[in-house]
Design a protein around this motif. Structure first.
Motif, PDB file in Angstrom:
ATOM      1  N   MET A 122      11.844  14.844  -5.531  1.00 14.46           N
ATOM      2  CA  MET A 122      10.082  15.130  -4.505  1.00 14.46           C
ATOM      3  C   MET A 122      10.496  13.903  -3.643  1.00 14.46           C
ATOM      4  SD  MET A 122       8.313  15.465  -7.785  1.00 14.46           S
ATOM      5  CE  MET A 122       7.635  14.271  -7.845  1.00 14.46           C
ATOM      6  N   LEU A 123       9.708  14.459  -2.304  1.00 17.68           N
ATOM      7  CA  LEU A 123       9.497  13.715  -1.760  1.00 17.68           C
ATOM      8  C   LEU A 123       8.393  13.368  -1.690  1.00 17.68           C
ATOM      9  CD1 LEU A 123       9.047  17.223   0.245  1.00 17.68           C
ATOM     10  CD2 LEU A 123      11.376  15.702   0.374  1.00 17.68           C
ATOM     11  N   LYS A 124       8.954  11.534  -1.180  1.00 15.92           N
ATOM     12  CA  LYS A 124       7.906  10.577  -0.995  1.00 15.92           C
ATOM     13  C   LYS A 124       6.423  10.724   0.267  1.00 15.92           C
ATOM     14  CE  LYS A 124      11.723   8.054  -3.303  1.00 15.92           C
ATOM     15  NZ  LYS A 124      12.625   7.187  -3.152  1.00 15.92           N
ATOM     16  N   CYS A 125       6.188  10.025  -0.117  1.00 19.66           N
ATOM     17  CA  CYS A 125       4.717  10.192   0.779  1.00 19.66           C
ATOM     18  C   CYS A 125       3.706   9.724   0.926  1.00 19.66           C
ATOM     19  CB  CYS A 125       4.005  12.140   0.858  1.00 19.66           C
ATOM     20  SG  CYS A 125       4.352  12.812   0.125  1.00 19.66           S
ATOM     21  N   LEU A 126       3.814   9.181   2.085  1.00 15.79           N
ATOM     22  CA  LEU A 126       2.325   8.325   2.814  1.00 15.79           C
ATOM     23  C   LEU A 126       1.428   8.173   3.464  1.00 15.79           C
ATOM     24  CD1 LEU A 126       2.836   4.569   2.761  1.00 15.79           C
ATOM     25  CD2 LEU A 126       3.915   4.695   5.093  1.00 15.79           C
ATOM     26  N   ILE A 127       0.369   7.863   2.805  1.00 16.22           N
ATOM     27  CA  ILE A 127      -0.816   8.090   3.641  1.00 16.22           C
ATOM     28  C   ILE A 127      -0.975   6.515   4.689  1.00 16.22           C
ATOM     29  CG2 ILE A 127      -3.417   9.068   3.563  1.00 16.22           C
ATOM     30  CD1 ILE A 127      -2.519   9.989   1.192  1.00 16.22           C
ATOM     31  N   ILE A 128      -1.899   7.415   6.226  1.00 15.72           N
ATOM     32  CA  ILE A 128      -1.822   6.547   7.354  1.00 15.72           C
ATOM     33  C   ILE A 128      -3.063   6.308   7.639  1.00 15.72           C
ATOM     34  CG2 ILE A 128      -1.167   5.135   9.161  1.00 15.72           C
ATOM     35  CD1 ILE A 128       1.775   6.141   8.541  1.00 15.72           C
ATOM     36  N   ASP A 129      -4.334   5.896   7.110  1.00 17.18           N
ATOM     37  CA  ASP A 129      -5.617   6.761   7.324  1.00 17.18           C
ATOM     38  C   ASP A 129      -6.701   5.527   6.963  1.00 17.18           C
ATOM     39  OD1 ASP A 129      -8.434   8.200   7.829  1.00 17.18           O
ATOM     40  OD2 ASP A 129      -7.017   9.773   8.145  1.00 17.18           O
ATOM     41  N   ASP A 152      -4.154   2.000   5.321  1.00 15.90           N
ATOM     42  CA  ASP A 152      -5.910   1.304   6.314  1.00 15.90           C
ATOM     43  C   ASP A 152      -5.310   1.627   8.104  1.00 15.90           C
ATOM     44  OD1 ASP A 152      -7.218   1.667   3.680  1.00 15.90           O
ATOM     45  OD2 ASP A 152      -7.469  -0.225   4.203  1.00 15.90           O
ATOM     46  N   ASN A 153      -4.429   1.210   8.342  1.00 13.11           N
ATOM     47  CA  ASN A 153      -3.346   1.011   9.577  1.00 13.11           C
ATOM     48  C   ASN A 153      -2.213   1.019   9.344  1.00 13.11           C
ATOM     49  OD1 ASN A 153      -2.589  -1.944   9.519  1.00 13.11           O
ATOM     50  ND2 ASN A 153      -4.902  -2.020   8.739  1.00 13.11           N
ATOM     51  N   ALA A 154      -1.811   0.829  10.618  1.00 11.42           N
ATOM     52  CA  ALA A 154      -0.216   1.405  11.223  1.00 11.42           C
ATOM     53  C   ALA A 154       0.634   0.414  11.004  1.00 11.42           C
ATOM     54  CB  ALA A 154      -0.096   1.867  12.541  1.00 11.42           C
ATOM     55  N   ILE A 155      -0.081  -1.272  10.753  1.00 13.70           N
ATOM     56  CA  ILE A 155       0.514  -1.961  10.976  1.00 13.70           C
ATOM     57  C   ILE A 155       0.950  -1.857   9.686  1.00 13.70           C
ATOM     58  CG2 ILE A 155       0.649  -4.757  11.592  1.00 13.70           C
ATOM     59  CD1 ILE A 155       0.027  -3.361  13.897  1.00 13.70           C
ATOM     60  N   GLU A 156      -0.313  -1.790   8.238  1.00 15.59           N
ATOM     61  CA  GLU A 156       0.213  -1.961   7.214  1.00 15.59           C
ATOM     62  C   GLU A 156       1.513  -1.303   6.421  1.00 15.59           C
ATOM     63  OE1 GLU A 156      -3.000  -1.113   4.569  1.00 15.59           O
ATOM     64  OE2 GLU A 156      -4.044  -2.238   5.601  1.00 15.59           O
ATOM     65  N   PHE A 208       1.459  11.333   6.497  1.00 15.16           N
ATOM     66  CA  PHE A 208       0.474  12.081   7.120  1.00 15.16           C
ATOM     67  C   PHE A 208      -0.745  11.205   7.529  1.00 15.16           C
ATOM     68  CE2 PHE A 208       1.820  14.026   3.011  1.00 15.16           C
ATOM     69  CZ  PHE A 208       1.752  15.311   3.055  1.00 15.16           C
ATOM     70  N   LEU A 209      -0.692  10.701   9.167  1.00 11.96           N
ATOM     71  CA  LEU A 209      -0.808  10.058   9.711  1.00 11.96           C
ATOM     72  C   LEU A 209      -2.272  10.376  10.715  1.00 11.96           C
ATOM     73  CD1 LEU A 209      -0.100   7.805  11.424  1.00 11.96           C
ATOM     74  CD2 LEU A 209       1.024   8.312  13.557  1.00 11.96           C
ATOM     75  N   ASP A 210      -2.939   9.534  10.810  1.00 14.15           N
ATOM     76  CA  ASP A 210      -4.598   9.832  11.353  1.00 14.15           C
ATOM     77  C   ASP A 210      -3.866   9.446  12.750  1.00 14.15           C
ATOM     78  OD1 ASP A 210      -7.124  10.832  12.343  1.00 14.15           O
ATOM     79  OD2 ASP A 210      -7.496   8.346  11.779  1.00 14.15           O
ATOM     80  N   THR A 259       6.292  13.957  10.310  1.00  9.94           N
ATOM     81  CA  THR A 259       4.680  13.345  10.038  1.00  9.94           C
ATOM     82  C   THR A 259       4.570  14.592  10.549  1.00  9.94           C
ATOM     83  OG1 THR A 259       5.951  11.672  11.284  1.00  9.94           O
ATOM     84  CG2 THR A 259       3.820  11.926  11.768  1.00  9.94           C
ATOM     85  N   ILE A 260       3.239  14.451   9.406  1.00  9.29           N
ATOM     86  CA  ILE A 260       1.962  15.778   9.785  1.00  9.29           C
ATOM     87  C   ILE A 260       0.834  14.570  10.556  1.00  9.29           C
ATOM     88  CG2 ILE A 260       0.414  16.946   8.233  1.00  9.29           C
ATOM     89  CD1 ILE A 260       3.299  17.736   6.857  1.00  9.29           C
ATOM     90  N   ILE A 261       0.296  14.342  11.256  1.00 16.64           N
ATOM     91  CA  ILE A 261      -0.995  14.325  12.387  1.00 16.64           C
ATOM     92  C   ILE A 261      -1.950  14.650  11.635  1.00 16.64           C
ATOM     93  CG2 ILE A 261      -2.086  14.288  13.955  1.00 16.64           C
ATOM     94  CD1 ILE A 261      -0.375  12.203  14.570  1.00 16.64           C
TER      95      ILE A 261
END
Length: 237
Positions: A1-8, A34-38, A52-54, A75-77
């Motif tokens: 399993m690939l572990k994913c993180l949403i940053i948006d 909700d932001n990159a700092i988190e 997954f990065l905004d 990273t997927i923009i």
């Protein structure tokens, strides 16, 4: 399993990606920021394979966030802004999705990431990378063995790099510098500029704006300075 993180910072975008992840086998959601700092705090404490990065976010933009990371997950923009694509790929992002994008386009990006992860594993990356003493670089039609201890610095030139080694040997490799940043053991190497990765053990002297490795003095880029100074102070060969 690939572990994913949403940053948006957009709830609608978060929900779309989360839905796509739920419908894609082999992916698991580790969190939503909700932001990159988190995100920085999560990445310091959890293993993440894909982010997954905004780009346009409060406090810190997505691209500025990538430059702060020492070890960057694939990273997927995901953005509504086409104009940042070139800079994104210079940072070796796996793919660049323009909002709104389809599930089919999302799957294409994820499959690209899977291939990159498999390729990195074949080069010897992973949990045991620090224990290895060499790797193979593809140069022309051959795979050339290079000892980590022989590398002085690596110079990025568009789509290829020059690996500067002891005894003035140079190996030309058709690869992006940002990709090699992930492949090389981060305990021994550090990126100091958009064009340079250096071996920490080959440093002769350094200041706040430049570092001398071998017989070459290289400039330290502003966005890489803080990370470099922290790395050299804690380096234990």
């Amino acid at each position: 399993m690939l572990k994913c993180l949403i940053i948006d910072d957009e709830p609608i975008a978060q929900n779309i990606i989360r839905g796509y992840l739920d419908d894609t086998p082999g992916l698991v959601l580790m969190g939503i920021c909700d932001n990159a700092i988190e995100a920085i705090e999560i990445l310091e404490n959890k293993e993440v394979d894909i982010i997954f990065l905004d780009i346009e976010m409060p406090k810190l933009s997505g691209l500025a966030f990538l430059k702060t990371l020492e070890k960057t997950p694939e990273t997927i923009i995901t953005t509504a802004y086409r104009e940042f694509a070139v800079e994104g790929f210079e940072l070796s992002v796996a793919d660049y999705l323009l909002k709104p994008y389809s599930f089919e386009r999302f799957l294409k990006a994820v499959n690209k990431v899977k291939k990159r992860i498999e390729a990195e594993k074949s080069l010897g990356t992973g949990s045991n990378v620090a224990e290895q003493t060499y790797t193979y670089f593809k140069s022309g039609r051959k795979n050339v063995k290079v000892m980590y201890s022989d590398i002085v610095f690596i110079e990025g030139l568009s789509n290829y790099v020059k690996i500067h080694q002891v005894d003035d040997k140079i190996l030309v490799v058709y690869e992006r510098l940002s990709h090699l940043q992930k492949v090389l053991p981060y305990q021994r190497f550090v990126r100091i500029h958009k064009s340079y990765i250096i071996s920490l053990e080959k440093i002769i002297k350094y200041g706040v704006d430049s570092v001398e490795v071998g017989e070459k003095e290289l400039t330290i880029g502003k966005s890489y300075k803080e990370r470099f100074l922290s790395k050299i102070k804690n380096f234990n060969p």
